[in-house]
Design a protein around this motif. Structure first.
Motif, short mmCIF file in Angstrom:
data_model
loop_
_atom_site.label_atom_id
_atom_site.label_comp_id
_atom_site.label_asym_id
_atom_site.label_seq_id
_atom_site.Cartn_x
_atom_site.Cartn_y
_atom_site.Cartn_z
N THR A 57 -12.51 62.88 -49.91
CA THR A 57 -11.94 62.56 -48.59
C THR A 57 -11.73 63.82 -47.76
N VAL A 58 -11.06 64.82 -48.33
CA VAL A 58 -10.75 66.03 -47.56
C VAL A 58 -12.04 66.74 -47.15
N VAL A 59 -12.95 66.89 -48.11
CA VAL A 59 -14.21 67.60 -47.81
C VAL A 59 -15.02 66.84 -46.76
N MET A 60 -15.06 65.51 -46.88
CA MET A 60 -15.85 64.73 -45.93
C MET A 60 -15.26 64.81 -44.52
N LEU A 61 -13.94 64.80 -44.43
CA LEU A 61 -13.31 64.92 -43.10
C LEU A 61 -13.67 66.27 -42.48
N ILE A 62 -13.56 67.33 -43.29
CA ILE A 62 -13.89 68.65 -42.76
C ILE A 62 -15.38 68.74 -42.44
N ALA A 63 -16.20 68.01 -43.21
CA ALA A 63 -17.64 67.99 -42.94
C ALA A 63 -17.91 67.37 -41.57
N VAL A 174 -8.88 56.60 -48.05
CA VAL A 174 -10.27 56.18 -47.89
C VAL A 174 -10.43 55.39 -46.59
N TYR A 175 -9.43 54.55 -46.29
CA TYR A 175 -9.47 53.82 -45.02
C TYR A 175 -9.44 54.78 -43.83
N ILE A 176 -8.56 55.79 -43.96
CA ILE A 176 -8.48 56.81 -42.90
C ILE A 176 -9.84 57.48 -42.73
N LEU A 177 -10.45 57.81 -43.85
CA LEU A 177 -11.76 58.48 -43.83
C LEU A 177 -12.80 57.60 -43.12
N ILE A 178 -12.82 56.32 -43.47
CA ILE A 178 -13.82 55.41 -42.88
C ILE A 178 -13.63 55.34 -41.36
N VAL A 179 -12.38 55.23 -40.94
CA VAL A 179 -12.10 55.14 -39.49
C VAL A 179 -12.54 56.42 -38.79
N LEU A 183 -15.46 56.83 -35.95
CA LEU A 183 -15.18 57.40 -34.62
C LEU A 183 -16.10 58.59 -34.34
N CYS A 184 -16.30 59.42 -35.37
CA CYS A 184 -17.19 60.59 -35.21
C CYS A 184 -18.61 60.14 -34.94
N TYR A 185 -19.02 59.09 -35.63
CA TYR A 185 -20.38 58.57 -35.42
C TYR A 185 -20.56 58.14 -33.97
N ILE A 186 -19.60 57.39 -33.47
CA ILE A 186 -19.68 56.92 -32.08
C ILE A 186 -19.67 58.11 -31.12
N CYS A 227 -8.55 68.79 -34.87
CA CYS A 227 -7.72 67.60 -35.08
C CYS A 227 -8.07 66.95 -36.42
N ILE A 228 -9.37 66.83 -36.66
CA ILE A 228 -9.82 66.20 -37.91
C ILE A 228 -9.38 67.05 -39.10
N THR A 229 -9.47 68.37 -38.95
CA THR A 229 -9.04 69.27 -40.03
C THR A 229 -7.54 69.13 -40.27
N GLY A 230 -6.78 68.95 -39.19
CA GLY A 230 -5.34 68.74 -39.33
C GLY A 230 -5.03 67.48 -40.13
N LEU A 231 -5.80 66.46 -39.87
CA LEU A 231 -5.63 65.21 -40.64
C LEU A 231 -6.00 65.44 -42.10
N ALA A 232 -7.07 66.19 -42.31
CA ALA A 232 -7.49 66.53 -43.68
C ALA A 232 -6.38 67.31 -44.39
N ALA A 233 -5.65 68.11 -43.62
CA ALA A 233 -4.60 68.95 -44.20
C ALA A 233 -3.49 68.11 -44.82
#
Lengths: 322, 348
Positions: A57-63, A174-179, A183-186, A227-233
């Motif tokens: 999750t953390v790595v994917m968010l930062i990715a 995981v739900y947070i990650l999917i959302v 959003l990033c895809y869009i 912002c995404i990194t902050g969420l990953a944090a």
């Protein structure tokens, strides 16, 4: 028409284009099949697949964050340190307020602030992204250590629920990650902003000539990435049940590796959200299967190095045929 | 013409550097003879340089806080550096301290062999040096300015192993989380575990052992994967290299919906968080490495140096580990952490 030794130039070109479109997904499926074959009784279980998702999750968010900056031709080495800084501050805020919402908001704000600093230095002062983000990495790490005096910040209460809490058997993170991935895809693939990212990364001069505000777009990319990194944090803090001022070391490299495996190039103009997601999943699966098989961590490091090298070679070779 | 000027400037600078180096070499030799005498005679503040191995690790923070407090009390000047786990950085920092002319260097050597370079520098400058925590591969007869203060890492592994040997059921399955690869402490702890547990109990099964870099986060992932890999036979015991790895294991166990109390989990260092985990029943065992005792011993050596004694007069100071379980954790918490709590409150 150039002739190759075994395959014609046209064939190579078609293969390269095909690889750049779907190659990583094919590799992912192949790898999944291999993992299922190697350890059929443990790999393909609900609990193991959930483990992989939670671990990545953390790595994917930062990715996602790295994908954005790599596409527009820049890079970011600060996420690991930002995770540490935002994590300890969020944990401290929670200790004082016992408010999960406020802790998450503060964490995202800290991430956005670091992203803003990065973006401003790179766009306003034309500093090289590598050096700039290396500097913010060092500063953020130092700030985290100064803020905590080197101590971990424990007693984070409900923050732990982000990774240990479950809805319908799936961890909340995981739900947070999917959302976030959706959003990033869009944002990257369906909006003008995303098209500008690709334009700048492909040819900055042409992008400027076309009227794209390069500075604004790059600044925004860093802020959103922050912002995404902050969420990953805060998810990282949840995972380790504490704010860790020395934590998060190397996270940016794992994330960059994921983005590159997924098709992003260091020179910009390429990459995709699905690619970065699959890249992160490949890393997660590899991590998982190597441990399930009891492979030494020393050998694991060699394998990761080889994977990065192969990914970059394939990226370089296939790019030449475009 | 321009080339000739550049060449002349370059040659002049080279000559100046050579002269300065010769002078420094000569001075170094004199300093090696008279360093310890000057410590007793000087009226300047006694300067201690603390070359830390990795200041972000909780135990090292404990040491630094203690040194800061003691140096404030005694009126010593304290310089502190952090090598962030990189031995060449630490060697450079010690070299700098020697060149600065500090009165005593206290270091936590990162590597048994690689840190010899730093010890050589201290010997050449005649700077007294105390190695804490980890030994360096030097012969005290050849390195008269060197003293070791610390606890025996092999003993730490052995005590943990012996505790597990007493407590574990027949045929138990064990996983070991090791520290960073390539550092002697990791090897010493592992050797100790071998002696204390596996040599005494041949029925114990070692399922897996892995190194970790980011102790807490890596341990969470690792233990989650172990619990998955060994679901069939089950994992009975997780031996953590240190408290951070043990606490990571506890997190992993909880995240997959299991109860840490159903496992035997051992750590090392008796951090505050680990002690609290023992009180709550998640952690079973840890070892208190007496940071305060080690720091106090170093300061006592400093005071004796000021009084005119020499490093050759001191024996190595070995401070035994204290086992911490639910039987004595409350007492340990009061002794170790009340004072730290007060110190932090004072700083606020």
């Amino acid at each position: 028409m150039q002739k190759g030794l075994l395959l014609s130039y046209d064939t190579k070109r078609k293969m390269s284009i095909l690889y750049r479109r779907v190659g990583i997904f094919v590799i992912f499926v192949l790898m999944f099949i291999i993992c299922c074959s190697v350890k059929p009784d443990v790999f393909l279980t609900k609990s193991n697949l959930i483990n992989i998702m939670r671990q990545m999750t953390v790595v994917m968010l930062i990715a996602m964050s790295e994908c954005m900056v790599l596409i527009n031709g820049t890079n970011d080495l600060s996420p690991g340190a930002t995770v540490a800084l935002a994590g300890v501050i969020a944990a401290t805020v929670y200790q004082s307020t016992h408010s999960l919402f406020l802790s998450i908001a503060i964490s995202i704000f800290i991430g956005a602030t670091v992203g803003f600093i990065n973006g401003t230095l790179i766009t306003t002062f034309a500093m090289p992204p590598f050096i700039t983000t290396l500097a913010t990495q060092q500063s953020a790490r130092g700030l985290a250590l100064v803020f905590t005096g080197g101590h971990t910040v424990d007693g984070i209460g409900k923050i732990v629920n982000l990774t240990q809490g479950r809805w319908f058997g799936i961890p909340i993170c995981v739900y947070i990650l999917i959302v976030v991935c959706a959003l990033c895809y869009i944002l990257i693939h369906k909006t003008k902003f995303g098209r500008y990212l690709y334009a700048i990364g492909s040819n900055i001069t042409a992008a400027k000539a076309s009227g794209v505000n390069v500075k604004q777009v790059r600044l925004l990319a860093y802020v959103i990435g922050g912002c995404i990194t902050g969420l990953a944090a805060i998810i990282y803090a949840s995972r380790v049940n504490s704010g860790q001022p020395a934590g998060g070391v190397g996270l940016e490299f794992q994330a960059i590796t994921a983005a590159i495996i997924g098709g992003a190039g260091m020179s910009g103009g390429t990459g995709s959200v699905p690619g970065a997601m699959v890249g992160a999943l490949i890393i997660g699966m590899l991590n998982n299967i190597l441990t399930l098989c009891g492979i030494s961590s020393y050998v694991q490091q060699i394998l990761y190095g080889c994977i990065i090298a192969v990914a970059v070679i394939i990226d370089t070779v296939t790019k030449n045929y475009e | 013409m321009k080339m000739k000027k550049m060449l002349a400037i370059f040659l002049s600078m080279a000559m100046i550097f050579a002269l300065v180096a010769c002078g420094a070499q000569k001075n170094q030799g004199e300093q090696a003879e008279s360093r310890q005498e000057s410590v007793a005679q000087t009226e300047d503040k006694f300067t201690i340089a603390f070359a830390n191995s990795n200041a972000s690790y909780p135990y090292m923070v404990k040491l630094l806080n203690r040194f800061t407090k003691l140096c404030d009390e005694k009126g010593f000047e304290l310089l502190a550096s952090d090598a962030a786990g990189e031995v060449s950085t630490q060697n450079d920092q010690i070299e700098t301290y020697c060149a600065m002319g500090v009165d005593l260097i206290i270091t936590i050597p990162i590597n048994y062999e690689a840190s010899v370079t730093a010890m050589n520098t201290c010997r050449d400058y005649g700077t007294p040096v105390i190695a804490m925590f980890n030994h360096v591969n030097v012969d005290r007869e050849e390195y008269p300015y060197y003293v070791f203060v610390g606890s025996d890492n092999v003993e730490a592994g052995k005590l943990t192993g012996e505790y597990c040997a007493e407590v574990l059921d027949e045929g138990s399955d064990v996983c070991i989380i090791l520290g960073r690869g390539g550092i002697n402490q990791t090897e010493d702890i592992r050797n100790g575990l071998q002696k204390g547990l596996f040599d005494n109990r041949s029925d114990i099964n070692l399922l897996d052992e892995q190194n970790t870099d980011d102790y807490r986060a890596d341990s969470v992932d690792l233990v989650e994967n172990w619990l998955q890999a060994y679901q069939a036979q089950g994992v009975d015991c997780i031996l953590g290299y240190c408290d951070d790895t043990a606490l990571g294991a506890i997190q992993a166990i909880r995240s997959v919906g299991l109860n840490p109390a159903d496992f035997l989990i051992c750590g090392r260092d008796a951090s505050e968080e680990a002690c609290q985990a023992i009180i709550s029943g998640d952690l079973d065992y840890t070892l208190l490495q007496d940071a305060f005792g080690q720091c106090d011993a170093c300061i006592v050596i400093a005071e004796k140096l000021i009084a005119g004694q020499k490093m050759e007069d001191f024996d190595d100071v070995i401070i035994p580990y204290v086992e911490v379980t639910s039987d004595n954790v409350d007492q340990i918490m009061i002794e170790q952490y009340e004072s730290i709590r007060k110190l932090m409150l004072m700083r606020l």
